[in-house]
Design a protein around this motif. Structure first.
Motif, short mmCIF file in Angstrom:
data_model
loop_
_atom_site.label_atom_id
_atom_site.label_comp_id
_atom_site.label_asym_id
_atom_site.label_seq_id
_atom_site.Cartn_x
_atom_site.Cartn_y
_atom_site.Cartn_z
N UNK A 157 0.84 -1.21 0.00
CA UNK A 157 0.00 0.00 0.00
C UNK A 157 0.87 1.25 0.00
N UNK A 158 1.96 1.22 0.75
CA UNK A 158 2.83 2.39 0.85
C UNK A 158 3.44 2.75 -0.49
N UNK A 159 3.64 1.76 -1.37
CA UNK A 159 4.24 2.01 -2.68
C UNK A 159 3.37 2.92 -3.52
N UNK A 160 2.06 2.78 -3.45
CA UNK A 160 1.16 3.57 -4.29
C UNK A 160 0.77 4.89 -3.64
N UNK A 161 0.70 4.92 -2.31
CA UNK A 161 0.33 6.17 -1.64
C UNK A 161 1.52 7.11 -1.49
N UNK A 162 2.67 6.57 -1.11
CA UNK A 162 3.88 7.38 -0.89
C UNK A 162 5.07 6.65 -1.54
N UNK A 163 5.21 6.74 -2.86
CA UNK A 163 6.27 5.96 -3.54
C UNK A 163 7.68 6.36 -3.10
N UNK A 164 7.92 7.65 -2.89
CA UNK A 164 9.27 8.08 -2.47
C UNK A 164 9.60 7.52 -1.10
N UNK A 165 8.63 7.60 -0.18
CA UNK A 165 8.86 7.08 1.18
C UNK A 165 9.05 5.56 1.16
N UNK A 166 8.27 4.88 0.31
CA UNK A 166 8.42 3.43 0.22
C UNK A 166 9.80 3.04 -0.31
N UNK A 167 10.26 3.72 -1.36
CA UNK A 167 11.57 3.38 -1.91
C UNK A 167 12.68 3.70 -0.92
N UNK A 168 12.53 4.78 -0.13
CA UNK A 168 13.52 5.07 0.91
C UNK A 168 13.57 3.94 1.93
N UNK A 169 12.37 3.50 2.38
CA UNK A 169 12.34 2.39 3.32
C UNK A 169 12.91 1.12 2.70
#
Length: 474
Positions: A157-169
């Motif tokens: 879910x995080x990939x579609x809502x906050x892609x930059x934050x997901x890739x950082x994580x």
């Protein structure tokens, strides 16, 4: 069919790659546990080969299960190779610098290297465990079904809502995981870990892995940029508190030395120097024991706080309904003050434990008066662990329930346990003091009886035996 993994339907080839790699790692781990007691296999390095197969299976399973595209899987696997290449290059340059130095290591140095290897191995096991689980189950969960925006079931879910934050994580977590696996591979072989530890290559990799772990926590534990910044501010605050405590302890030490210091004769100084050299091994053993339990406590709290921060109590919203955004913690919207108390207490606990582990890494203390600096740094780490555990208790009280009364009960339990330990300590101290006084009085009466017997010419064997037996029974 209900109960089947979603990845089987969406990408069966990736699921099979994950499943078989993970199964190979699991079976290899079981074989290592069963065969570790066979001395012949240990001599022929069979267990080392099985462990390496185990670790490569984990790498393949992580690369297949933590992402959904081929390019990301290739990048993840390349991280492990990059870590190994860096360590090799670091060792080569370090060896070139030591061509004109004495390369013979005495028994004390080998023992020190073995102790450092064990501490590094503890960290790598921690990081590999929690990052593997976090990579396969990212914060916010997965989509349970396809939506109208083209998102597929099983995607984070995080990939579609906050892609930059997901890739950082994702990349911070992957770097920490792959560094841990690479370090474990190196720490298995003595011919590899000895030059790697001497050159501080493994310490550099450990520090990078810890900072990546903090970056993954900051990116995955919250969906707000301001809160992520607060986490890094917490890191700076904890470091400043540790530095302040260290300076306070050192200033107290200097003031006490200035008050007590008096001119000594040369013979007294020589005797003191001999006594210090005699007790050096004993002090080093005590320091190693303290470093070991500090590392264990830091690992325990870091693993618990990392998982709790990425998967907060109450779960996350799965859909964008009723003003709620998918991936956000449920407790953040329903009970915001309680969630903030949990989040910041858990973050303080996690950051403090990571700082303690970083401080336990070697070669950060100044060479001048290294023993004294190390002694006071251990005291600072003791206080940091206390802060660490206290914050963890607050996070548990805030996140384990939803009622104020229950949280107060948890706090009352804490004070009850502390009171029990205080009472037990006082009673034990009094009993030991009375026992020492009783032994001293019996021994004194035995000495007086012996002196009286010798002066009168009669030795009174019965009284001597009874007094000696009473003293031994104490």
């Amino acid at each position: 069919m209900a109960g089947d993994p979603i990845l089987i339907t969406t990408n069966i080839r990736r699921y099979r790659a994950f499943y078989y790699c993970n199964s190979v790692a699991f079976v290899a781990s079981l074989l290592v546990i069963v065969l570790v007691q066979t001395e012949r296999l240990i001599k022929h390095h069979v267990l080392e080969a099985a462990m390496i197969l185990d670790l490569f299976g984990l790498i393949g399973a992580y690369a297949a299960g933590s992402c959904r595209d081929v390019s990301s899987s290739i990048y993840v696997m390349a991280l492990a190779g990059a870590a190994l290449i860096y360590v090799v290059i670091h060792i080569v340059f370090f060896t070139l610098e030591l061509d004109h130095k004495d390369k013979k290591a005495d028994e004390q140095e080998d023992e020190l290297l073995e102790k450092r290897r064990k501490r590094l191995l503890l960290f790598t096991i921690l990081a590999a465990t929690i990052t593997y689980q976090a990579g396969l189950t990212p914060p916010g969960g997965f989509l349970l079904q396809d939506d109208t925006l083209g998102h597929h079931a099983g995607d984070p879910i995080l990939l579609h809502n906050y892609p930059v934050r997901y890739h950082a994580f994702f990349y911070c977590n992957s770097v920490s995981f792959m560094l841990s696996i690479a370090l474990i591979i190196l720490l298995v072989n003595p011919n590899l870990y000895r030059p790697a530890i001497r050159s501080n290559a493994l310490s550099v990799c450990t520090a990078v892995g810890l900072f990546c772990l903090m970056g993954a926590y900051a990116a995955g534990s919250t969906q707000h940029r301001k809160t992520s910044i607060y986490i890094f501010v917490l890191v700076a605050v904890v470091l400043l508190v540790a530095a302040g405590l260290l300076l306070v302890f050192l200033l107290k030490r200097k003031l006490s030395n200035a008050v007590v210091a008096q001119p000594r004769e040369q013979n007294e100084e020589e005797r003191k120097k001999e006594a210090e050299e005699k007790n050096e091994d004993e002090e080093e053993a005590k320091k190693h024991a303290r470093r070991k339990y500090l590392m264990l406590l830091g690992i325990l709290v870091a693993s618990v706080a990392y998982q709790a921060g990425l998967e907060p109590p109450g779960g996350a919203w799965q859909n964008n309904d009723n003003g709620h955004e998918a991936g956000n913690p449920v407790m953040h919207d329903n009970r915001r003050p309680r969630y903030l108390a949990f989040f910041y207490s858990n973050s303080i606990s996690f950051v403090a434990s990571i700082v303690v582990i970083i401080m336990l890494l070697p070669q950060w203390l100044p060479k001048k008066k290294e023993g004294e600096w190390e002694k006071w740094s251990l005291r600072v780490m003791n206080w940091m662990i206390r802060l660490d555990l206290f914050a963890l208790l607050v996070a548990y009280a805030a996140g384990s329930n939803r009622g104020l009364k229950t949280s107060l009960y948890v706090v009352a339990l804490i004070f009850a346990v502390l009171g029990y330990f205080a009472i037990h300590t006082v009673l034990h101290t009094r009993m030991s003091t009375s026992g020492r006084l009783s032994r001293h009085s019996i021994l004194r009466s035995y000495e007086l009886t012996t002196d009286a017997s010798q002066s009168t010419g009669s030795f009174l064997p019965t009284e001597r035996t009874s007094a000696r037996s009473r003293w031994r029974q104490m």
